[in-house]
Design a protein around this motif. Structure first.
Motif, mmCIF file in Angstrom:
data_model
loop_
_atom_site.group_PDB
_atom_site.id
_atom_site.type_symbol
_atom_site.label_atom_id
_atom_site.label_comp_id
_atom_site.label_asym_id
_atom_site.label_seq_id
_atom_site.Cartn_x
_atom_site.Cartn_y
_atom_site.Cartn_z
ATOM 1 N N ASN A 95 0.855 -1.180 0.000
ATOM 2 C CA ASN A 95 0.000 0.000 0.000
ATOM 3 C C ASN A 95 0.887 1.225 0.000
ATOM 4 O OD1 ASN A 95 -1.867 2.194 1.025
ATOM 5 N ND2 ASN A 95 -3.279 0.463 1.197
ATOM 6 N N TRP A 96 0.529 2.236 -0.774
ATOM 7 C CA TRP A 96 1.343 3.452 -0.823
ATOM 8 C C TRP A 96 1.375 4.154 0.532
ATOM 9 C CZ3 TRP A 96 -1.018 5.563 -6.029
ATOM 10 C CH2 TRP A 96 -0.541 4.760 -7.071
ATOM 11 N N VAL A 97 0.401 3.868 1.378
ATOM 12 C CA VAL A 97 0.415 4.367 2.763
ATOM 13 C C VAL A 97 0.602 3.145 3.662
ATOM 14 C CG1 VAL A 97 -0.871 5.588 4.552
ATOM 15 C CG2 VAL A 97 -1.122 6.267 2.164
ATOM 16 N N PRO A 98 1.825 2.906 4.128
ATOM 17 C CA PRO A 98 2.105 1.677 4.883
ATOM 18 C C PRO A 98 1.407 1.637 6.238
ATOM 19 C CG PRO A 98 3.993 3.155 4.937
ATOM 20 C CD PRO A 98 3.020 3.753 3.962
ATOM 21 N N ASN A 99 1.201 0.415 6.740
ATOM 22 C CA ASN A 99 0.588 0.244 8.052
ATOM 23 C C ASN A 99 1.408 0.909 9.148
ATOM 24 O OD1 ASN A 99 -1.599 -1.298 7.118
ATOM 25 N ND2 ASN A 99 -0.381 -3.176 7.136
ATOM 26 N N GLY A 100 2.739 0.930 8.951
ATOM 27 C CA GLY A 100 3.609 1.544 9.951
ATOM 28 C C GLY A 100 3.314 3.018 10.155
ATOM 29 N N MET A 101 2.925 3.706 9.085
ATOM 30 C CA MET A 101 2.588 5.126 9.194
ATOM 31 C C MET A 101 1.345 5.317 10.052
ATOM 32 S SD MET A 101 1.559 7.853 6.171
ATOM 33 C CE MET A 101 3.189 7.817 5.403
ATOM 34 N N ILE A 102 0.343 4.472 9.816
ATOM 35 C CA ILE A 102 -0.890 4.551 10.598
ATOM 36 C C ILE A 102 -0.603 4.254 12.064
ATOM 37 C CG2 ILE A 102 -3.185 3.551 10.928
ATOM 38 C CD1 ILE A 102 -3.264 3.019 7.936
ATOM 39 N N GLY A 103 0.240 3.233 12.301
ATOM 40 C CA GLY A 103 0.607 2.880 13.669
ATOM 41 C C GLY A 103 1.338 4.005 14.377
ATOM 42 N N ALA A 104 2.236 4.671 13.659
ATOM 43 C CA ALA A 104 3.025 5.757 14.261
ATOM 44 C C ALA A 104 2.127 6.935 14.633
ATOM 45 C CB ALA A 104 4.103 6.211 13.288
ATOM 46 N N PHE A 105 1.199 7.303 13.735
ATOM 47 C CA PHE A 105 0.296 8.416 14.036
ATOM 48 C C PHE A 105 -0.680 8.050 15.140
ATOM 49 C CE2 PHE A 105 1.228 10.051 9.599
ATOM 50 C CZ PHE A 105 1.946 11.148 10.056
ATOM 51 N N SER A 106 -1.080 6.779 15.209
ATOM 52 C CA SER A 106 -1.970 6.334 16.288
ATOM 53 C C SER A 106 -1.272 6.462 17.635
ATOM 54 C CB SER A 106 -2.393 4.877 16.055
ATOM 55 O OG SER A 106 -3.159 4.743 14.893
ATOM 56 N N ALA A 107 -0.029 5.975 17.675
ATOM 57 C CA ALA A 107 0.741 6.045 18.921
ATOM 58 C C ALA A 107 1.006 7.489 19.325
ATOM 59 C CB ALA A 107 2.052 5.283 18.761
ATOM 60 N N GLY A 108 1.365 8.320 18.340
ATOM 61 C CA GLY A 108 1.645 9.724 18.617
ATOM 62 C C GLY A 108 0.431 10.447 19.158
ATOM 63 N N THR A 109 -0.731 10.186 18.556
ATOM 64 C CA THR A 109 -1.973 10.830 19.004
ATOM 65 C C THR A 109 -2.299 10.426 20.437
ATOM 66 O OG1 THR A 109 -2.827 10.843 16.743
ATOM 67 C CG2 THR A 109 -4.428 11.104 18.521
ATOM 68 N N ALA A 110 -2.181 9.122 20.709
ATOM 69 C CA ALA A 110 -2.499 8.620 22.051
ATOM 70 C C ALA A 110 -1.535 9.163 23.105
ATOM 71 C CB ALA A 110 -2.470 7.098 22.047
ATOM 72 N N LEU A 111 -0.244 9.136 22.813
ATOM 73 C CA LEU A 111 0.759 9.587 23.784
ATOM 74 C C LEU A 111 0.646 11.082 24.065
ATOM 75 C CD1 LEU A 111 3.867 7.536 22.575
ATOM 76 C CD2 LEU A 111 2.625 7.257 24.727
ATOM 77 N N LEU A 112 0.504 11.863 23.007
ATOM 78 C CA LEU A 112 0.415 13.310 23.194
ATOM 79 C C LEU A 112 -0.891 13.699 23.881
ATOM 80 C CD1 LEU A 112 1.884 14.529 19.779
ATOM 81 C CD2 LEU A 112 2.924 14.801 22.034
ATOM 82 N N GLY A 113 -1.953 13.001 23.548
ATOM 83 C CA GLY A 113 -3.222 13.262 24.209
ATOM 84 C C GLY A 113 -3.148 12.953 25.687
ATOM 85 N N ALA A 114 -2.540 11.812 26.030
ATOM 86 C CA ALA A 114 -2.389 11.430 27.436
ATOM 87 C C ALA A 114 -1.480 12.411 28.165
ATOM 88 C CB ALA A 114 -1.826 10.017 27.523
ATOM 89 N N ALA A 115 -0.402 12.830 27.500
ATOM 90 C CA ALA A 115 0.522 13.780 28.119
ATOM 91 C C ALA A 115 -0.156 15.111 28.415
ATOM 92 C CB ALA A 115 1.727 13.991 27.199
ATOM 93 N N SER A 116 -0.999 15.552 27.499
ATOM 94 C CA SER A 116 -1.729 16.804 27.706
ATOM 95 C C SER A 116 -2.656 16.706 28.906
ATOM 96 C CB SER A 116 -2.536 17.142 26.450
ATOM 97 O OG SER A 116 -3.256 18.337 26.616
ATOM 98 N N ALA A 117 -3.327 15.567 29.043
ATOM 99 C CA ALA A 117 -4.236 15.367 30.171
ATOM 100 C C ALA A 117 -3.475 15.323 31.494
ATOM 101 C CB ALA A 117 -5.024 14.076 29.974
ATOM 102 N N VAL A 118 -2.330 14.642 31.492
ATOM 103 C CA VAL A 118 -1.517 14.542 32.709
ATOM 104 C C VAL A 118 -1.000 15.912 33.128
ATOM 105 C CG1 VAL A 118 0.663 13.652 33.646
ATOM 106 C CG2 VAL A 118 -0.869 12.141 32.354
#
Length: 261
Positions: free
Chosen positions: A7-30
């Motif tokens: 796929n021209w958009v690899p699964n790794g890209m989706i995984g990285a953005f998912s992790a980034g969104t979750a981590l940054l969101g949690a960090a903001s809440a903390v």
């Protein structure tokens, strides 16, 4: 075994953005629960939260694009583009065709399937930027499709290792816009250099004026040089995709340069 054109958009890209969104969101809440001064807390949490929103937006885009490009999905845009481009390639009996920047071998194989009387060669640099693409993957996909009139080699689109007028057809799909520091029209000329008189060509890319310059003038130049047929086809007006779809996917300006030398 089924072919795996990736796929021209690899699964790794989706995984990285998912992790980034979750981590940054949690960090903001903390951060909002810490004992920092209110003003400092608001600034830091706001900055981290903005990062989470940006990652979330990229996650949404990558998931959307992945679905559009997937060979097993409903839209199958990549397949439509590959097969639509291959329709313009015709090889004579015993003829040879060249696919520049073959990636996972999709277009090379599509052209070979349409022209069993000839043979297709796919070349690519298979650099670290596209680590999941390789010569072995191309060969495995060709075997999976039951195609035996293909061959794959490492090559350089900027300087093809073939003499003038060597191939009966040349093609490429979404390759040249990725090559930086090189005049795109010169890349086209290099590809057409190895095409025999009377041979067919189909080159699909993001041929926007900012990337390629004046392509209408380029078409006129080819006709003046004696090319039998040259046509520039906008593929974002329903040919392969709609203008809205192309804009969202970053494919605005996509065009097919086709014809006969």
């Amino acid at each position: 075994m089924n072919a795996n054109y990736k796929n021209w958009v690899p699964n790794g890209m989706i995984g990285a953005f998912s992790a980034g969104t979750a981590l940054l969101g949690a960090a903001s809440a903390v951060l909002m629960c810490t004992g920092l001064a209110p003003k400092a807390k608001a600034v830091i949490a706001g900055t981290v939260g903005a990062g989470a929103l940006a990652c979330g937006a990229m996650l949404a885009w990558s998931a959307y694009a992945h679905g559009k490009f997937s060979y097993s999905g409903k839209r199958q845009l990549s397949k439509e583009i590959v097969e639509g481009t291959a329709e313009y390639i015709t090889l004579p009996e015993g003829g040879r065709g060249l696919d520049v920047g073959c990636g996972s071998g999709a277009l090379t194989i599509a052209c070979a399937k349409r022209n069993p009387q000839g043979r297709m060669t796919g070349i690519d640099r298979w650099g670290k930027e596209y680590a999941s693409f390789s010569k072995q993957l191309c060969e495995d996909n060709s075997d999976a499709e039951g195609v035996n009139n293909t061959e794959f080699y490492q090559g350089d689109a900027c300087k093809l290792d073939y003499p003038d007028e060597y191939f009966d057809a040349v093609t490429s799909n979404y390759v040249y816009h990725n090559i930086t520091g090189v005049d795109k029209q010169e890349l086209l000329r290099e590809t057409l250099r190895v095409l025999k008189k009377g041979g067919s060509f189909a080159i699909h890319d993001i041929m926007s004026k900012g990337r390629y310059g004046d392509m209408q003038q380029f078409v006129r130049e080819l006709r003046y040089q004696g090319f039998e047929k040259v046509e520039l086809i906008d593929t974002t007006n329903g040919k392969f995709m709609s203008r809205g779809e192309a804009a969202i996917l970053g494919l605005g300006g996509s065009s097919l340069l086709v014809g006969i030398k």
